[in-house]
Design a protein around this motif. Structure first.
Motif, PDB file in Angstrom:
ATOM      1  N   CYS A  63      34.487  42.590  12.672  1.00 58.46           N
ATOM      2  CA  CYS A  63      34.733  44.022  12.877  1.00 58.46           C
ATOM      3  C   CYS A  63      33.540  44.584  13.635  1.00 58.46           C
ATOM      4  O   CYS A  63      32.386  44.403  13.214  1.00 58.46           O
ATOM      5  N   LEU A  64      33.807  45.266  14.730  1.00 57.58           N
ATOM      6  CA  LEU A  64      32.714  45.864  15.488  1.00 57.58           C
ATOM      7  C   LEU A  64      31.903  46.743  14.543  1.00 57.58           C
ATOM      8  O   LEU A  64      32.457  47.450  13.714  1.00 57.58           O
ATOM      9  N   PRO A  65      30.575  46.700  14.651  1.00 59.71           N
ATOM     10  CA  PRO A  65      29.736  47.435  13.694  1.00 59.71           C
ATOM     11  C   PRO A  65      29.831  48.944  13.887  1.00 59.71           C
ATOM     12  O   PRO A  65      30.175  49.429  14.965  1.00 59.71           O
ATOM     13  N   SER A  66      29.525  49.672  12.835  1.00 56.03           N
ATOM     14  CA  SER A  66      29.461  51.128  12.915  1.00 56.03           C
ATOM     15  C   SER A  66      28.003  51.536  12.694  1.00 56.03           C
ATOM     16  O   SER A  66      27.156  50.700  12.403  1.00 56.03           O
ATOM     17  N   ILE A  67      27.708  52.819  12.855  1.00 59.73           N
ATOM     18  CA  ILE A  67      26.332  53.233  12.542  1.00 59.73           C
ATOM     19  C   ILE A  67      26.306  54.341  11.490  1.00 59.73           C
ATOM     20  O   ILE A  67      25.341  55.070  11.380  1.00 59.73           O
ATOM     21  N   GLY A  68      27.350  54.431  10.715  1.00 58.32           N
ATOM     22  CA  GLY A  68      27.360  55.439   9.667  1.00 58.32           C
ATOM     23  C   GLY A  68      28.786  55.834   9.387  1.00 58.32           C
ATOM     24  O   GLY A  68      29.737  55.230   9.904  1.00 58.32           O
ATOM     25  N   SER A  69      28.931  56.858   8.572  1.00 56.50           N
ATOM     26  CA  SER A  69      30.268  57.269   8.175  1.00 56.50           C
ATOM     27  C   SER A  69      31.090  57.748   9.360  1.00 56.50           C
ATOM     28  O   SER A  69      32.302  57.599   9.398  1.00 56.50           O
ATOM     29  N   TYR A  70      30.409  58.344  10.367  1.00 50.01           N
ATOM     30  CA  TYR A  70      31.159  59.051  11.401  1.00 50.01           C
ATOM     31  C   TYR A  70      31.217  58.349  12.755  1.00 50.01           C
ATOM     32  O   TYR A  70      32.070  58.655  13.574  1.00 50.01           O
ATOM     33  N   ILE A  71      30.276  57.471  13.000  1.00 51.21           N
ATOM     34  CA  ILE A  71      30.298  56.764  14.289  1.00 51.21           C
ATOM     35  C   ILE A  71      30.687  55.318  14.011  1.00 51.21           C
ATOM     36  O   ILE A  71      29.876  54.522  13.517  1.00 51.21           O
ATOM     37  N   GLY A  72      31.935  54.997  14.289  1.00 52.59           N
ATOM     38  CA  GLY A  72      32.476  53.684  13.934  1.00 52.59           C
ATOM     39  C   GLY A  72      32.416  52.684  15.076  1.00 52.59           C
ATOM     40  O   GLY A  72      31.941  52.989  16.186  1.00 52.59           O
ATOM     41  N   GLY A  73      32.930  51.518  14.778  1.00 56.44           N
ATOM     42  CA  GLY A  73      32.972  50.447  15.769  1.00 56.44           C
ATOM     43  C   GLY A  73      33.823  50.818  16.963  1.00 56.44           C
ATOM     44  O   GLY A  73      33.584  50.344  18.087  1.00 56.44           O
ATOM     45  N   ASP A  74      34.835  51.688  16.752  1.00 55.66           N
ATOM     46  CA  ASP A  74      35.683  52.121  17.861  1.00 55.66           C
ATOM     47  C   ASP A  74      34.865  52.889  18.906  1.00 55.66           C
ATOM     48  O   ASP A  74      35.053  52.715  20.113  1.00 55.66           O
ATOM     49  N   VAL A  75      33.922  53.717  18.417  1.00 56.51           N
ATOM     50  CA  VAL A  75      33.092  54.501  19.332  1.00 56.51           C
ATOM     51  C   VAL A  75      32.051  53.599  20.009  1.00 56.51           C
ATOM     52  O   VAL A  75      31.817  53.684  21.215  1.00 56.51           O
ATOM     53  N   LEU A  76      31.456  52.717  19.218  1.00 56.17           N
ATOM     54  CA  LEU A  76      30.476  51.794  19.801  1.00 56.17           C
ATOM     55  C   LEU A  76      31.129  50.920  20.874  1.00 56.17           C
ATOM     56  O   LEU A  76      30.486  50.552  21.860  1.00 56.17           O
ATOM     57  N   ALA A  77      32.403  50.602  20.651  1.00 55.30           N
ATOM     58  CA  ALA A  77      33.137  49.833  21.664  1.00 55.30           C
ATOM     59  C   ALA A  77      33.178  50.612  22.969  1.00 55.30           C
ATOM     60  O   ALA A  77      33.048  50.041  24.053  1.00 55.30           O
ATOM     61  N   GLY A  78      33.354  51.939  22.875  1.00 55.47           N
ATOM     62  CA  GLY A  78      33.363  52.787  24.064  1.00 55.47           C
ATOM     63  C   GLY A  78      32.056  52.663  24.832  1.00 55.47           C
ATOM     64  O   GLY A  78      32.043  52.521  26.064  1.00 55.47           O
ATOM     65  N   ILE A  79      30.949  52.715  24.105  1.00 54.97           N
ATOM     66  CA  ILE A  79      29.639  52.582  24.753  1.00 54.97           C
ATOM     67  C   ILE A  79      29.558  51.231  25.453  1.00 54.97           C
ATOM     68  O   ILE A  79      29.169  51.124  26.617  1.00 54.97           O
ATOM     69  N   LEU A  80      29.957  50.180  24.711  1.00 55.25           N
ATOM     70  CA  LEU A  80      29.880  48.819  25.257  1.00 55.25           C
ATOM     71  C   LEU A  80      30.692  48.711  26.543  1.00 55.25           C
ATOM     72  O   LEU A  80      30.222  48.208  27.561  1.00 55.25           O
ATOM     73  N   VAL A  81      31.931  49.204  26.474  1.00 53.41           N
ATOM     74  CA  VAL A  81      32.846  49.068  27.608  1.00 53.41           C
ATOM     75  C   VAL A  81      32.353  49.891  28.800  1.00 53.41           C
ATOM     76  O   VAL A  81      32.459  49.470  29.954  1.00 53.41           O
ATOM     77  N   SER A  82      31.775  51.059  28.498  1.00 61.28           N
ATOM     78  CA  SER A  82      31.302  51.915  29.599  1.00 61.28           C
ATOM     79  C   SER A  82      30.095  51.296  30.291  1.00 61.28           C
ATOM     80  O   SER A  82      29.889  51.464  31.486  1.00 61.28           O
ATOM     81  N   GLY A  83      29.268  50.580  29.535  1.00 64.74           N
ATOM     82  CA  GLY A  83      28.038  50.027  30.100  1.00 64.74           C
ATOM     83  C   GLY A  83      26.918  51.042  30.182  1.00 64.74           C
ATOM     84  O   GLY A  83      25.857  50.771  30.743  1.00 64.74           O
ATOM     85  N   MET A  84      27.118  52.245  29.603  1.00 66.39           N
ATOM     86  CA  MET A  84      26.112  53.302  29.698  1.00 66.39           C
ATOM     87  C   MET A  84      24.769  52.892  29.090  1.00 66.39           C
ATOM     88  O   MET A  84      23.714  53.397  29.483  1.00 66.39           O
ATOM     89  N   HIS A  85      24.814  51.932  28.141  1.00 69.26           N
ATOM     90  CA  HIS A  85      23.583  51.486  27.474  1.00 69.26           C
ATOM     91  C   HIS A  85      22.718  50.616  28.388  1.00 69.26           C
ATOM     92  O   HIS A  85      21.608  50.254  28.028  1.00 69.26           O
ATOM     93  N   GLN A  86      23.259  50.289  29.586  1.00 71.84           N
ATOM     94  CA  GLN A  86      22.507  49.399  30.481  1.00 71.84           C
ATOM     95  C   GLN A  86      22.089  50.104  31.762  1.00 71.84           C
ATOM     96  O   GLN A  86      21.441  49.502  32.610  1.00 71.84           O
ATOM     97  N   GLU A  87      22.501  51.392  31.909  1.00 71.19           N
ATOM     98  CA  GLU A  87      22.261  52.099  33.162  1.00 71.19           C
ATOM     99  C   GLU A  87      21.097  53.064  33.045  1.00 71.19           C
ATOM    100  O   GLU A  87      20.871  53.648  31.998  1.00 71.19           O
TER     101      GLU A  87
END
Lengths: 536, 536
Positions: free
Chosen positions: A253-277
């Motif tokens: 299961c993709l990891p979450s970072i708390g009650s409100y930011i789940g793996g679904d949202v982190l997937a968005g970051i991953l897919v966008s690539g914003m964490h590398q730009e």
């Protein structure tokens, strides 16, 4: 007037973001020449196999007791080749390579060209299962269904309430597993394969959905100490939750970072690539809750807050979910004439979120409502679908109350974003990328969302829909252990900003109830549109 | 004449060999302050616990799904401390430290001072279970019983035959698991603890016993390709085989190096320390099969061969197992008067292996049999226990046939050793240590075994009984991951020498049927004994 709907829903990322990843799937098949396993001095069959695999992979391989006899039987059958399926372990080295593997399947012959897994997006409402070819990364088939947990509650909060005793929790777990197993049966039949051939599963879901799937008590997610049982569950095994694939298949299961930011949202970051730009990007996922991510390759901040149920279709008077017969696109011309489309072009049964956003934007651009989102002529409602065109002979309209409800959602989103920006000392102009993620991000009409000020007014080439980024993130992590490491690193890099603790939120909220925004200068393109309409 | 038996059987290594080991048990308990787990920003409970443990241990820790909810429940109970039990993983680094751990138990309060495991010796005949304090290494309690598999066959070969179909294999597995569970219940009751408190298990056993315990098909052990399913099974879990301890408890079976050299023998090497010494040592484990290990810190060779059932008590006319009423020690004076002792000092019921060895040696020293092991006066038998002293009024004697059978065992051992020595180009005089391992090694009378030439004639201070080295090896590996690495390294270092492939074996065999040996010069102390008796 109903028009034909040519709109194609985006399945996965609409614009493939330019970050390639190393192909190194969660499970992998290796073909072994059976003659290599035959008696060598006193070596055991399993020892010989383990040694071969360890030489090949360069890391330890463990072999579960349940498979040890299988090898002996296979070897007695006088076959030429054996194919082993190996599952990457939990731990990854700094390059994102698995630190160890576990054998999960043995089969006769060379089957290494055929290995399938599942990428799954478990939404509170909808579950989507993608059957993925783990040899080349392709999606072989796709199936979706409503999350059967809806029986016990439409939204997250009511499900968390339903899970407060063990019976409820266990029932909710059974319901989602049943939903998944039904989809797995369907997709397997479609692809002419046996479900136990599925060797690995990766899941994108919000924190509560992950808890319910794993049978973990979600109660502390929504009350003190607002702490999930787990954010990074790591790999569990199919048999532990009753998923009808290979019982030893790893489920990540993709990891979450708390009650409100789940793996679904982190997937968005991953897919966008914003964490590398280097460029600063904003990612927005709006549903009943809104999640907002701001950052780049140096820092990432996140916040989340209630957005209200206006878009879910449950509260507006003629609102329905995005299903057959839902009005999904609306235009209103300068003569107040309405055109609309419906999902699957069926007679209109109600208006879904994207139809509502369109309606609000078009009413505003047509001058039927003013900047304060009030009907200029004081009327109570505006008809989108006349009674004689609708499925049940009932007028479908948008009322002042509906508009107020939408404005609360928009206000909450504006306020959250402004507080977030202020907190990190960042200005709107610095944003060079905007990503719309999540279920609504896939379908929400971009122009209308900008017109009403729900999305920022950026040059359109800087704005991107991520499609079903939860499913796409799951697919990428299924196909690449490096991607798995990346999403875990994203999780550890994010600074979560607690919105509810901020007084400024309420200030901003009340200050952002105008269309598109209190400060029109933030929305130059909307200004132009209005000018153009007034001219035309 | 029966005398009182003061003989104390050796439980574990009689002379503790001087190799200390690093205390680093298979499972370990760590106490965690509950306040350290309370909500920290958005961290999940499990994530926080995992992080703390990883910081403490310096390696990855995995937490199984089945324990994730337990932590949440414990934390809600407002307790001050939590004790976690962690099991070392399969992989060890070069220092013998575990490369990863798995959480296997959570309990309230500080329980870190109390952690127990089992060291088990599974013999074909007898099973011994030691309850070990894993905090200080002490043996808390011990229990032993016959291996219930005896029902389906007395010896290894008949059990392998019985396991040739799945039903038989599964029955044999159930029988040994039942034997173990009975002993575990008994030992737990004795120590006032609940069996699920037992957190780790280490097992010393021969290759076939390990296969039957794990439910692995042993058929290829005794027929082409004479290849076990597995030599190094690695860690399996209690629930996988139905052992009634903590279901997640790791079970580690000492590795074997083929069909004939099992973990029980490797335990002997480990316990002796011969693999670490410059001096050349010989280790001998004689039962129905004999296993012979020769080597030092640079090289180790091993061979094995049938020794015949003479010592098991089943073939000699008055032979019985070493049980209540068995004649276990015999002396015969120059007037041919016999003194003997029995196990538990019960009336004599038969003669066990050690009694037979003593009888043969004493008959030889008393001149009643000659160097060719024939009765000098041509008689057919020699009475050890007269009819009026025995339990059932029957004479207990040793016949010429019994002597021949013992001589075959002795001959096989001599021949195997000589072939082994020749093969590595090594002379008897180079041996500076002799270790007697295995069940018979514990009880066999050293002097008599030398007198008949079963053991070499070395200075007595160089000869050492290892006691139950299989159980002791299991205890050491249970207490030290470094020891686990050591025994795995021993396994990979040994060169196995195939005895049956050697023609020389039969030459040597026929040449070694004299007492103590064809070449009397090899047995100076026996020469002296004979001279002394003839004088006296």
């Amino acid at each position: 007037m109903r028009k034909t709907n040519n709109y194609q829903p985006v399945i996965l990322a609409e614009q493939r973001v330019g970050h390639d990843f190393k192909f190194d799937p969660l499970t992998t098949k290796i073909n072994i020449d059976a003659s290599q396993l035959s008696a060598q001095s006193n070596k055991g069959l399993i020892d010989t196999l383990r040694q071969r695999l360890q030489q090949r992979l360069g890391v330890p391989v463990s072999i579960p007791l349940s498979l040890m006899n299988t090898l002996g039987k296979l070897c007695r059958e006088d076959i030429e080749a054996i194919t082993v399926t190996l599952a990457a372990g939990n731990d990854l080295d700094e390059n994102g390579s698995a630190a160890n593997y576990q054998l999960i399947h043995l089969e006769p012959g060379n089957q290494s060209h055929f290995n399938v897994g599942l990428a799954i997006d478990i939404g509170t409402t909808t579950v989507v299962v993608y059957l993925v070819n783990m040899v080349n990364g392709d999606i072989i088939a796709k199936a979706s269904a409503y999350n059967s947990q809806i029986k016990l509650g439409d939204d997250l909060l009511s499900r968390i309430m339903a899970a407060r005793d063990e019976k409820g929790l266990s029932e909710l777990q059974s319901l989602i597993v049943e939903t998944l197993n039904n989809l797995i049966r369907q997709i397997s039949a479609e692809a002419f394969l046996q479900a136990p051939a599925i060797s690995g599963v990766c899941i994108g879901a919000n924190t509560t959905m992950v808890h319910l799937l794993l049978g973990l008590d979600p109660s502390s997610i929504c009350r003190e100490p607002y702490q999930p049982v787990v954010n990074k569950a790591g790999i569990v095994y199919a048999k532990e939750i009753g998923l009808e694939v290979n019982p030893l298949a790893p489920i990540y299961c993709l990891p979450s970072i708390g009650s409100y930011i789940g793996g679904d949202v982190l997937a968005g970051i991953l897919v966008s690539g914003m964490h590398q730009e280097e460029e600063l990007a904003l990612l927005v996922d709006i549903g009943t809750n809104g999640e907002f991510i701001l950052g780049n390759n140096e820092w990432i901040v996140a916040c989340a807050g209630a957005a209200g149920p206006a878009l879910e279709g449950g509260v507006t008077e003629c609102g329905i979910r995005a299903e057959e017969g839902a009005v999904d696109h609306v235009t209103i011309d300068s003569e107040s004439r309405v055109s609309y489309t419906t999902i699957t072009n069926a007679p209109a049964r109600g208006i879904c979120g994207s139809g509502l956003i369109d309606s609000l934007a078009e009413l505003f651009l047509a001058g039927i409502i003013n900047r304060a989102a009030q009907f200029s002529d004081g009327r109570e409602r505006f008809v989108i679908v006349p009674a004689d065109e609708s499925a049940d002979g009932r007028e479908l309209y948008i009322s002042q109350q509906d508009i107020n409800s939408l404005m609360r959602t928009k206000g909450a989103v504006n306020a959250a974003l402004e507080v977030l920006f202020e907190s990190v000392g960042c200005r709107w102009e610095e944003i060079t990328r905007f990503y719309a993620a999540g279920a609504f991000g896939q379908y929400l009409p971009l122009e209308s969302a900008i017109t009403i000020g729900l999305y920022p007014d950026l040059p359109r080439e800087q704005m991107m829909r991520l499609g079903n980024s939860s499913g796409e993130g799951a697919r990428q992590v299924l196909l690449s252990n490096q991607r798995r490491r990346e999403i875990e690193q994203i999780a550890s890099r994010i600074t979560y900003f607690e919105m509810n603790a901020s007084n400024r939120f309420m200030d901003k909220y009340s200050g952002s109830r105008f269309l598109p925004h209190t400060n029109m200068e933030f929305y130059p393109s909307v200004k132009e549109k209005l000018a153009a309409r007034q001219k035309g």
